[in-house]
Motif scaffolding. Sequence first.
Motif, mmCIF file in Angstrom:
data_model
loop_
_atom_site.group_PDB
_atom_site.id
_atom_site.type_symbol
_atom_site.label_atom_id
_atom_site.label_comp_id
_atom_site.label_asym_id
_atom_site.label_seq_id
_atom_site.Cartn_x
_atom_site.Cartn_y
_atom_site.Cartn_z
ATOM 1 N N ILE A 395 0.707 -1.025 -0.033
ATOM 2 C CA ILE A 395 0.212 0.040 0.192
ATOM 3 C C ILE A 395 0.832 1.165 0.131
ATOM 4 O O ILE A 395 1.998 1.354 0.592
ATOM 5 N N VAL A 396 0.572 2.301 -0.855
ATOM 6 C CA VAL A 396 1.189 3.711 -0.550
ATOM 7 C C VAL A 396 0.035 4.593 -0.173
ATOM 8 O O VAL A 396 -1.231 4.559 -0.783
ATOM 9 N N LYS A 403 -3.866 3.683 -1.095
ATOM 10 C CA LYS A 403 -4.016 2.844 -2.401
ATOM 11 C C LYS A 403 -3.375 1.680 -2.583
ATOM 12 O O LYS A 403 -2.123 1.684 -2.181
ATOM 13 N N VAL A 404 -3.852 0.633 -2.718
ATOM 14 C CA VAL A 404 -3.315 -0.713 -2.974
ATOM 15 C C VAL A 404 -2.413 -0.714 -4.057
ATOM 16 O O VAL A 404 -2.614 -0.401 -5.240
ATOM 17 N N ALA A 442 -6.357 -4.366 5.642
ATOM 18 C CA ALA A 442 -4.959 -3.685 5.737
ATOM 19 C C ALA A 442 -4.940 -2.225 5.872
ATOM 20 O O ALA A 442 -4.209 -1.757 6.677
ATOM 21 N N MET A 443 -5.760 -1.478 5.288
ATOM 22 C CA MET A 443 -6.175 -0.261 4.901
ATOM 23 C C MET A 443 -6.582 -0.033 6.562
ATOM 24 O O MET A 443 -5.904 1.156 7.158
ATOM 25 N N ALA A 444 -7.632 -0.424 7.081
ATOM 26 C CA ALA A 444 -7.980 -0.189 8.696
ATOM 27 C C ALA A 444 -6.946 -0.590 9.451
ATOM 28 O O ALA A 444 -6.853 0.226 10.682
ATOM 29 N N SER A 445 -5.991 -1.502 9.511
ATOM 30 C CA SER A 445 -4.758 -1.636 10.495
ATOM 31 C C SER A 445 -3.855 -0.209 10.081
ATOM 32 O O SER A 445 -3.327 0.173 11.342
ATOM 33 N N LEU A 446 -3.517 0.215 9.060
ATOM 34 C CA LEU A 446 -2.638 1.606 8.733
ATOM 35 C C LEU A 446 -3.446 2.498 9.670
ATOM 36 O O LEU A 446 -2.792 3.510 10.355
ATOM 37 N N ASP A 447 -4.799 2.686 9.416
ATOM 38 C CA ASP A 447 -5.338 3.841 10.176
ATOM 39 C C ASP A 447 -5.179 3.642 11.804
ATOM 40 O O ASP A 447 -5.165 4.470 12.488
ATOM 41 N N ALA A 448 -5.366 2.482 12.237
ATOM 42 C CA ALA A 448 -5.294 2.010 13.416
ATOM 43 C C ALA A 448 -3.946 2.508 14.017
ATOM 44 O O ALA A 448 -3.632 2.983 15.343
ATOM 45 N N LEU A 522 -4.897 6.974 -10.268
ATOM 46 C CA LEU A 522 -4.505 5.635 -9.764
ATOM 47 C C LEU A 522 -5.938 4.977 -9.064
ATOM 48 O O LEU A 522 -6.277 5.774 -8.274
ATOM 49 N N PRO A 523 -6.116 3.545 -9.464
ATOM 50 C CA PRO A 523 -7.199 3.157 -8.584
ATOM 51 C C PRO A 523 -7.013 2.759 -7.052
ATOM 52 O O PRO A 523 -5.629 2.523 -6.894
ATOM 53 N N ASP A 524 -7.680 2.773 -6.412
ATOM 54 C CA ASP A 524 -7.580 2.266 -4.981
ATOM 55 C C ASP A 524 -7.155 0.980 -4.944
ATOM 56 O O ASP A 524 -6.624 0.385 -4.081
ATOM 57 N N LEU A 525 -7.893 -0.018 -5.735
ATOM 58 C CA LEU A 525 -7.522 -1.412 -5.831
ATOM 59 C C LEU A 525 -7.173 -1.897 -7.263
ATOM 60 O O LEU A 525 -7.884 -1.558 -8.283
#
Length: 640
Positions: A395-396, A403-404, A442-448, A522-525
């Motif tokens: 992810i970036v 964005k994945v 994975a994105m929610a983990s980064l937010d956490a 760029l797409p998110d997925l």
Amino acid sequence: AREEFGDHDADEICLVVYDTPAMPRYELPLIDTRHKDKEEEDAALHDIDNQAALGMDGDQEADSEGPIAQSYDGTSDSNEYDSDSDDRQDGEAKPLCGRGIVIIDNFSPYHGNYLSRMALEAYGAGVVSALSEYVTGYLFQEKGMTEHLTSRLPDMDSLEDVERWTNGIPFEIVGIICESDSGLDDAERLGEALGLYPDRHDGFSPARRDKFLMNEACQRAGLRVVRQTMCGSVEEALDFARELGVIEKDSEDDIFVDDFREESEIYGQDKAADATEPIANEIHNVENDIEVEDGGNVDDQGKPTIPSNTGVLGLATNDHTSGRGPSAFGCRYCVVKPSRGVASDDVHLCPDLASVRDSYTKIKGSTVFGSMHGEKHASVLVQEFAAGTEYAVDIVSKAGHHKVAAIWRYDKRPANGAAFVYHATELVDADTDVGRKVCEYAMASLDALNVHWGISHNEVIVDEEGPRLVEVNLRQHNTDFAPLTSACIGYNALDMLLAAYLGDADEFPPNTEHKRLVWDSLPDLPVTRAYGAIVHLVSHTEGTLTGINVQALEEIEGMSSVLAMELYPQYTTIGEHIEKTVDIRTDSGWLHIMNDDPNQFKSDYDRIVDLMPHLFAVDENGGDNCVDSEDMIEEASGST
């Protein structure tokens, strides 16, 4: 530099005091204004095949055939960049828009070096390369090197030192990238010291590296995680292991261990899908039967040409629980590891209480990874083992927008007595039911963890109840992934990272649009446009290397799916000692494979796996009794 000891205690780590000050070593893009003709200017500026972006002497002149960058080490007045000078040559080294980035522990040609070159060439940005405290100390104390000392980061505890170091850089720092695990602490501290937090940096948080704190943060955010505890004594570790279902080893357990090891020899035959059958509407996967969706690429008539790719290689799981695994005998694994580590170092998969005891004893009191001040592990992390299909999500992030860049599915199999040995890391579509669940987790983990900027490599296990975290790594995927993802997806995480940090500038070098990504487009997925994977070559032999199965290697090299291949030096040098592969660090080499045809893609992969046990001839005893390479070829020929 000099070493200072406290009371000269043998158990005390010495602190290194560097008499030489840290000086910023940076590169500036060469903007050649002498060529007025557009075509001449293009040729002079950006001949990527013949120009080197790194290692240039500060006094080298720029010309039409010269480098794309000029280096400065901040230690010489003659090399010092003067942004206010009015008498500069037409061919000048300068950062466009006065912006640049810092890359810490910039060593890898396909990670940090690539980022440096493209930042200079495609964005006209300056690049500072600096060494973390850990790498600086390692090179000095372990290797006896001193020439690198000025390239270290400033003392982040000294505002004066940070200011002096920063004043030596002739451009604004807008991003910090760290290539190494050991430098991540320093990267976060530098971001705070330079005042980038919170607008362009995430500040400092130990939970982004401490595996226990990481899971605790995700659990507080409402995410599903493994059960875990920090154990200050071996008795605490054994008690918690018992809670997780780990039992003492007895004769009955010996049976499942033997069966489990035997499974490694037949796994590819009875577990993987039949490569001769077409890819239909579903591919078996242990977390459930996931249907292959028809949302992939379409032709002019709107008909799908490549179905959505959820993975086609092997079983892609670490859950060997059907019939032969430990769950069939009523027992469970647990994981014993340090809370702060890297890769699989000192990570132990424990099938019984004896192995828990041994693993705990090995870790307790060992030096904390990345420590330069002698910190020891006072406690040990014991975690529930998460069984299921394992994914890695690259992810970036830019200002909190994740964005994945790629999602990978692991194919791990029993081999050489080890439970889960990497055989392939396979690209799959993110925009599928399971892909979306994994990426959202994975994105929610980064937010956490309050991650809003930069690159991350996140590992997630999926079982019948959904995803659970393995770990978050705030660095790039540690393999040469960019060529494969660029071919299979159309772009890569490294170019995305530069777009996130540098893409909002007002000016770029002329005629470099094709070398840059536009973040907002760029797409998110991501979705794959071909099947692709990194194959990890597993060595099944150990001893002194006496021969290499050239016929097998030539067969692999000639496969239509194989794009690139490398054997590591010790596996190509007769007389070297080679080992069996038991983890990612003991691979014998790698391949990149890609194909539009899923049947051919899988067929080539299965054949490569068949050939792996027959690649190397060894003398196991140091005498005349060795495996003959001709026998290996014969055996390999009959293994399909």
